[in-house]
Enzyme design. Sequence first.
Site, PDB file in Angstrom:
ATOM      1  CD1 TRP A  12     -48.261  -8.721  23.332  1.00 58.18           C
ATOM      2  CD2 TRP A  12     -48.975  -7.409  24.995  1.00 58.18           C
ATOM      3  NE1 TRP A  12     -47.890  -7.426  23.032  1.00 58.18           N
ATOM      4  CE2 TRP A  12     -48.312  -6.601  24.044  1.00 58.18           C
ATOM      5  CE3 TRP A  12     -49.501  -6.791  26.133  1.00 58.18           C
ATOM      6  CZ2 TRP A  12     -48.176  -5.225  24.176  1.00 58.18           C
ATOM      7  CZ3 TRP A  12     -49.369  -5.428  26.275  1.00 58.18           C
ATOM      8  CH2 TRP A  12     -48.717  -4.652  25.312  1.00 58.18           C
ATOM      9  CG  ASN A  13     -53.847  -5.645  24.276  1.00 59.53           C
ATOM     10  OD1 ASN A  13     -54.246  -6.690  23.776  1.00 59.53           O
ATOM     11  ND2 ASN A  13     -54.177  -4.460  23.808  1.00 59.53           N
TER      12      ASN A  13
ATOM     13  CE  LYS B  33     -49.256 -16.885  17.687  1.00 57.18           C
ATOM     14  NZ  LYS B  33     -48.605 -16.748  18.983  1.00 57.18           N
ATOM     15  N   PRO B  34     -52.363 -18.205  21.038  1.00 53.29           N
ATOM     16  CG  PRO B  34     -51.763 -19.007  23.164  1.00 53.29           C
ATOM     17  CD  PRO B  34     -52.026 -19.458  21.744  1.00 53.29           C
ATOM     18  CB  ALA B  35     -49.722 -12.988  22.721  1.00 54.07           C
TER      19      ALA B  35
ATOM     20  CB  SER C 247     -49.377  -4.923  15.353  1.00 57.21           C
ATOM     21  OG  SER C 247     -48.835  -6.037  14.685  1.00 57.21           O
TER      22      SER C 247
ATOM     23  CD  GLU D 159     -62.050  -6.120  16.116  1.00 56.99           C
ATOM     24  OE1 GLU D 159     -61.710  -4.940  16.330  1.00 56.99           O
ATOM     25  OE2 GLU D 159     -63.215  -6.436  15.850  1.00 56.99           O
ATOM     26  CG  LEU D 160     -55.856  -4.932  12.139  1.00 56.75           C
ATOM     27  CD1 LEU D 160     -55.531  -4.607  10.693  1.00 56.75           C
ATOM     28  CD2 LEU D 160     -55.153  -6.208  12.578  1.00 56.75           C
TER      29      LEU D 160
ATOM     30  CB  CYS E 209     -56.554  -1.652  20.377  1.00 58.76           C
ATOM     31  SG  CYS E 209     -58.031  -2.445  21.007  1.00 58.76           S
TER      32      CYS E 209
ATOM     33  CD  GLU F 211     -63.277  -9.760  17.731  1.00 60.79           C
ATOM     34  OE1 GLU F 211     -62.774  -9.142  18.679  1.00 60.79           O
ATOM     35  OE2 GLU F 211     -62.768 -10.781  17.240  1.00 60.79           O
TER      36      GLU F 211
HETATM   37  P1  NAP Z   1     -48.760  -8.452  17.381  1.00 62.52           P
HETATM   38  O1  NAP Z   1     -47.300  -8.373  17.502  1.00 62.52           O
HETATM   39  O2  NAP Z   1     -49.386  -8.171  16.071  1.00 62.52           O
HETATM   40  O3  NAP Z   1     -49.155  -9.910  17.888  1.00 62.52           O
HETATM   41  C1  NAP Z   1     -50.491 -10.346  17.949  1.00 62.52           C
HETATM   42  C2  NAP Z   1     -50.532 -11.842  17.772  1.00 62.52           C
HETATM   43  O4  NAP Z   1     -50.052 -12.172  16.472  1.00 62.52           O
HETATM   44  C3  NAP Z   1     -49.658 -12.620  18.746  1.00 62.52           C
HETATM   45  O5  NAP Z   1     -50.272 -13.851  19.040  1.00 62.52           O
HETATM   46  C4  NAP Z   1     -48.396 -12.852  17.929  1.00 62.52           C
HETATM   47  O6  NAP Z   1     -47.661 -13.977  18.335  1.00 62.52           O
HETATM   48  C5  NAP Z   1     -49.001 -13.104  16.569  1.00 62.52           C
HETATM   49  N1  NAP Z   1     -48.079 -12.899  15.460  1.00 62.52           N
HETATM   50  C6  NAP Z   1     -47.036 -12.043  15.358  1.00 62.52           C
HETATM   51  N2  NAP Z   1     -46.438 -12.183  14.140  1.00 62.52           N
HETATM   52  C7  NAP Z   1     -47.137 -13.136  13.478  1.00 62.52           C
HETATM   53  C8  NAP Z   1     -47.027 -13.736  12.195  1.00 62.52           C
HETATM   54  N3  NAP Z   1     -46.081 -13.366  11.327  1.00 62.52           N
HETATM   55  N4  NAP Z   1     -47.910 -14.693  11.852  1.00 62.52           N
HETATM   56  C9  NAP Z   1     -48.871 -15.092  12.694  1.00 62.52           C
HETATM   57  N5  NAP Z   1     -49.033 -14.567  13.928  1.00 62.52           N
HETATM   58  C10 NAP Z   1     -48.182 -13.598  14.307  1.00 62.52           C
HETATM   59  O7  NAP Z   1     -49.501  -7.479  18.397  1.00 62.52           O
HETATM   60  P2  NAP Z   1     -49.293  -7.361  19.974  1.00 62.52           P
HETATM   61  O8  NAP Z   1     -48.095  -6.556  20.248  1.00 62.52           O
HETATM   62  O9  NAP Z   1     -49.398  -8.706  20.604  1.00 62.52           O
HETATM   63  O10 NAP Z   1     -50.629  -6.592  20.391  1.00 62.52           O
HETATM   64  C11 NAP Z   1     -50.716  -5.211  20.385  1.00 62.52           C
HETATM   65  C12 NAP Z   1     -51.472  -4.720  19.163  1.00 62.52           C
HETATM   66  O11 NAP Z   1     -52.781  -5.296  19.144  1.00 62.52           O
HETATM   67  C13 NAP Z   1     -51.691  -3.224  19.197  1.00 62.52           C
HETATM   68  O12 NAP Z   1     -51.477  -2.667  17.933  1.00 62.52           O
HETATM   69  C14 NAP Z   1     -53.160  -3.095  19.588  1.00 62.52           C
HETATM   70  O13 NAP Z   1     -53.753  -1.897  19.159  1.00 62.52           O
HETATM   71  C15 NAP Z   1     -53.745  -4.284  18.911  1.00 62.52           C
HETATM   72  N6  NAP Z   1     -55.026  -4.653  19.513  1.00 62.52           N
HETATM   73  C16 NAP Z   1     -56.161  -4.421  18.803  1.00 62.52           C
HETATM   74  C17 NAP Z   1     -57.389  -4.727  19.357  1.00 62.52           C
HETATM   75  C18 NAP Z   1     -58.652  -4.487  18.591  1.00 62.52           C
HETATM   76  O14 NAP Z   1     -59.677  -5.023  18.975  1.00 62.52           O
HETATM   77  N7  NAP Z   1     -58.626  -3.725  17.526  1.00 62.52           N
HETATM   78  C19 NAP Z   1     -57.471  -5.266  20.648  1.00 62.52           C
HETATM   79  C20 NAP Z   1     -56.289  -5.479  21.359  1.00 62.52           C
HETATM   80  C21 NAP Z   1     -55.064  -5.161  20.772  1.00 62.52           C
HETATM   81  P3  NAP Z   1     -46.345 -13.831  19.251  1.00 62.52           P
HETATM   82  O15 NAP Z   1     -46.791 -13.215  20.503  1.00 62.52           O
HETATM   83  O16 NAP Z   1     -45.912 -15.238  19.393  1.00 62.52           O
HETATM   84  O17 NAP Z   1     -45.392 -12.976  18.485  1.00 62.52           O
END
Ligand code: NAP
Length: 485
Positions: free
Chosen positions: A158-159, A182-184, A236, A257-258, A291, A463
């Site tokens: 979502w960020n 699949k978007p957030a 995450s 990308e975590l 991130c 990426e």
């Molecule tokens: P998240 O909770 O891991 O969610 C990311 C995506 O995964 C969302 O679309 C979420 O859907 C989905 N998801 C969650 N649980 C899942 C499952 N069991 N199976 C399949 N999909 C699932 O992370 P977030 O809170 O949205 O984003 C923040 C994190 O992203 C931070 O840790 C940040 O550092 C990281 N990030 C990394 C980068 C990079 O390039 N390294 C860039 C941006 C952000 P729902 O929304 O429907 O739960």
Amino acid sequence: MTLQLNDASLLKYQAYIDGHWVSADNGKTLTVTNPVDDSPLAEVASCGTEETRRMIEAANRVQPGWAATTAKQRATLLRDWYNLIIEHQEDLARILTAEQGKPLSEARGEILYGASYLEWFAEEAKRLYGDLIPAPASDKRLMVLKQPVGVVACITPWNFPCAMLARKIAPAIAAGCAVVCKPASATPLSALALVALAERAGAPAGLINIAAGNSKTIGAELTRNPLVRKLTFTGSTAVGKQLMAACTDTVKRTSMELGGNAPFIVFEDADLDAAVAGALAAKYRNAGQTCICANRLLVQAGIYDRFAEKFTRAVTQLNMGCGTKDGVDIGPLISSQAADDVYDLIEDATHKGAKVLTGGSRGTGSFIQPTVLSNATTDMRVFAEEIFGPVAPLFRFETEAEAIQLANDTEFGLAAYFYSRDLSRIWRVAEQLEYGIVGVNEGLVSNEMAPFGGIKYSGQGREGSRYGLDDYLELKYLCLGGIDA
Ligand code: NAP
């Protein structure tokens, strides 16, 4: 949803499957909220296993045809899509701010940043060269062809709901892959608007599919279905690990990308004003929810107090408010729960001896005041955890070796930053930091021309850049025998 747009048809509330905008099979919806106060903004189709399977099958049907297109045809689609995003950038930015909360100026920046990946990969599609290998015998010719990996599943956070999706779809399409996205759940509207423009740009039915919904059921189908040949995920580390494990059964390629825990090191020989400006940019963009945000500011003892004073003065000038208001630098966090979580980190630090130099309080709704903490120590949660909020803890160090040890003392390895004017130190430190991205005397490092990605628990794959297509391609070795000399 009431939002003043030039083109209201960009607001989509349904899934896009095989070229059709459709509701969830069972009519279910999920509620998108305004981050300012968690009030409802819109209802969006909440899909599950069956809809996901149909998306995958649609993508699989168009896959061979899309793989057979010329690079120029793929480039033309990406370029036409890019042009439409540029034309509608203001509307896209308004949708983004409404559901994500970031200041409009930053939302405009994200739209252009996301679009830059479409432009870049439109160009890179035409440079997808293979190789000719010197042969071990005169009657043979050896070649390497690069071919699309197949159907790609994209899961985004979502960020940066627009840019993260563009950063995945663009190289996939350029390489010749169909996608299922699949978007957030917090920010589906930006992603759906982006796909609406892909449809207008002429993307054939089935090439780009997208559905919001229950992440567990959609994720389970995307990882389990053998027709999906690659999963690319941004989010995450905890979820990334689960998805990697789930992909082993069908031996899918993965790109991850975590999370991050970026150190921002200021050495005594740094240009302090530049370091303050860099720290502001690296810490407070998107209210600290990136991130690659500076998570731990490591400052050398001899300049610690001077840096703290200058930095704090700059932070007090940041304006907090709704992202739609002019002059706002810090918007709300994504939800009041996120603000509670960040406030817990502030409380943990202050209980363990950190001093609040500015901010430190929990605003109303989803707001956290831009905060600077001094006397931060390694036993505080802010040292080990991703803060994801506008909080800057200042840690003190004495020597270069100690700075490197502290910087690398984390399971993450996405981005790191340091400020120094000593050329030898710059090389020494840059080479020893265990990170995929290092900003030297620079707080803003992301662009489409450079490889973005991390090591350790921050993920795998890159990426953007000229390396960005590799994750979407398979190498095929061709051995041609029987050539008469
Ligand atoms: P998240 O909770 O891991 O969610 C990311 C995506 O995964 C969302 O679309 C979420 O859907 C989905 N998801 C969650 N649980 C899942 C499952 N069991 N199976 C399949 N999909 C699932 O992370 P977030 O809170 O949205 O984003 C923040 C994190 O992203 C931070 O840790 C940040 O550092 C990281 N990030 C990394 C980068 C990079 O390039 N390294 C860039 C941006 C952000 P729902 O929304 O429907 O739960």
